[in-house]
Design an enzyme around this catalytic site. Structure first.
Site, PDB file in Angstrom:
ATOM      1  N   ASP A 142      37.717  34.957  29.574  1.00  0.00           N
ATOM      2  CA  ASP A 142      38.378  33.989  28.682  1.00  0.00           C
ATOM      3  C   ASP A 142      39.465  33.207  29.415  1.00  0.00           C
ATOM      4  O   ASP A 142      40.001  33.643  30.439  1.00  0.00           O
ATOM      5  CB  ASP A 142      38.943  34.692  27.437  1.00  0.00           C
TER       6      ASP A 142
ATOM      7  N   GLU B 288      41.298  38.723  27.187  1.00  0.00           N
ATOM      8  CA  GLU B 288      42.500  39.139  27.919  1.00  0.00           C
ATOM      9  C   GLU B 288      43.710  38.329  27.479  1.00  0.00           C
ATOM     10  O   GLU B 288      44.832  38.839  27.425  1.00  0.00           O
ATOM     11  CB  GLU B 288      42.276  38.982  29.429  1.00  0.00           C
TER      12      GLU B 288
END
Ligand SMILES: [Zn+2]
Length: 406
Positions: free
Chosen positions: A94, A159
């Site tokens: 991400d 994350e």
């Protein structure tokens, strides 16, 4: 043997660059940041690594109704070694949103290669390391090498928005062993010259002073929340710095930091005494100091100030993360990283602690000595973020060396 894999990585340089650039064209923003998640990017990566020679490629997706695919993907790609020991390289798929587009010189999702750098959102954080870790396996395969240690490349979601659907999901499923060697290439200090082995605790405190609103000319019938907050802030600020001056040389700065930061808007006009005031503190505390001791300073000061001023003060802990004990300097992960970095880059890295937080803390919390290391110019989350091709190639060599060296 060893040189062979490093030469192979060198020959993959152009391909690595192209793979990173392709990946950047597929945004992977979590729903917590108003994106549609990482699924398309994960699918691209699954296809990319099909023929990399991994012994297994497994998906451990977490359910998340907020995305159109209904999932947050996680990938574990395993290249088996001669022993049972695993080296985990954990990188996240991400990215954070691009932010103000006016600040970008080029389109954040149309990557540009210029002067050895690849520009685009997520190029450094964490794209460079996703590609570096995967190509370590491909290079081993192409060189016909069975590594000494098993290389597990773990690509996670989420994350940037809390890790619930990423690393925490992987840990909850019991997919790591206590003796795994954990590398998190998600923060760089001094262009790879420091290995991060500890993090400060983080405490974000919201303070709300409730007084009594009134006319500026008639303070007698009001309780000025602005004055309450001024007193509170001064006192707490002084006490915190006086009481917690312990130093830990791993960190820069070596002391805990306590900073009054955001203040919410109060009254719009000059002649009204505010009845409410909201102020925040950002505290980063070295691991030797228990957060409870810091909290009790915030709480005790409430009593002192309200006794003097009247009114009420409320304390809310918005972030409350006690740092786990750091990774010992002589932990196997540190020693292996250090020796691989020395071999590839020609210098001996030192160790350090940081004030921010990475997923390494989640491993340290369960007693696994994780290390954080990567090479970058530290431009994550910024406009015109970039990865450096040389760094990506070198970091790939370090990961390959970590699993092949005795
Ligand atoms: Zn990151």
């Amino acid at each position: 043997m060893q040189n062979n894999v490093l030469d192979t990585i060198e020959s993959l340089r152009e391909e690595m660059k192209n793979s990173l650039m392709k990946m950047i064209t597929i945004p992977a923003i979590g729903p917590g940041n108003d994106g549609d998640g990482e699924t398309k990017r994960a699918d691209f990566l699954m296809e990319l690594i099909e023929d990399f020679g991994f012994d297994s490629i497994e998906r451990y997706d977490a359910e998340d109704e907020r995305t159109s695919s209904g999932i947050r993907p996680n990938i574990i790609a395993t290249k088996k070694g001669k022993t049972d020991r695993n080296v985990l390289v954990i990188a996240h798929m991400d990215i954070v949103p691009e932010g103000d587009l006016d600040l970008w010189d080029t389109d954040p999702y149309e990557p540009v290669f210029k002067d050895g750098k690849i520009y685009g959102r997520g190029a450094e954080d964490n794209g460079q390391e996703v590609i570096a870790a995967l190509y370590a396996a491909k290079a081993l395969t192409l060189s016909g090498i069975t590594p000494l240690y098993t290389l597990k490349v773990i690509l996670v979601s989420d994350e940037e928005t809390g890790s619930k659907y990423g690393v925490k999901h992987i840990l909850d499923k019991g997919l790591v062993s206590p003796d795994d060697i954990v590398v998190v290439p998600d923060h760089s200090q001094e262009r790879g010259r420091k290995i991060e082995i500890a993090e400060k605790s983080g405490l974000w405190v919201k303070i709300v002073a409730h007084g009594k609103q009134g006319h500026g000319a008639a303070p007698g019938s009001a309780i000025n929340a602005n004055r309450m907050m001024a007193k509170y802030q001064n006192r707490v600020d002084e006490l915190l710095h006086e009481m917690f001056d312990l130093e830990n040389g791993l960190f820069s700065p070596p002391v805990s930091t306590f900073e009054p930061t955001k203040r919410e808007k109060n009254v719009p006009n000059v002649n009204t005494i505010p009845g409410k005031e909201v102020q925040y503190f950002d505290c980063r505390v070295i691991p030797e100091i228990p957060l409870d001791e810091v909290k009790s300073v915030f709480e005790d000061t409430v009593e002192t100030v309200t006794r003097e001023t009247g009114g009420e003060i409320e304390i809310i802990y918005e972030t409350d993360k006690e740092a786990p004990p750091g990774t010992p300097e002589d932990a196997e992960v540190v020693l292996r990283l250090r020796s691989a970095i020395h071999k590839v880059m020609g210098f001996q890295p030192g160790v350090c602690g940081i004030g921010g937080g990475t997923v390494a803390a989640l491993f340290r919390r369960i007693g696994m000595p994780a290390a954080v290391w990567a090479t970058s110019d530290c431009v994550p989350h910024q406009p015109n973020e970039y990865a450096v091709l040389d760094y990506m190639v070198n970091d790939c060599k370090v990961f390959a060396t970590m699993v092949t060296e005795d």
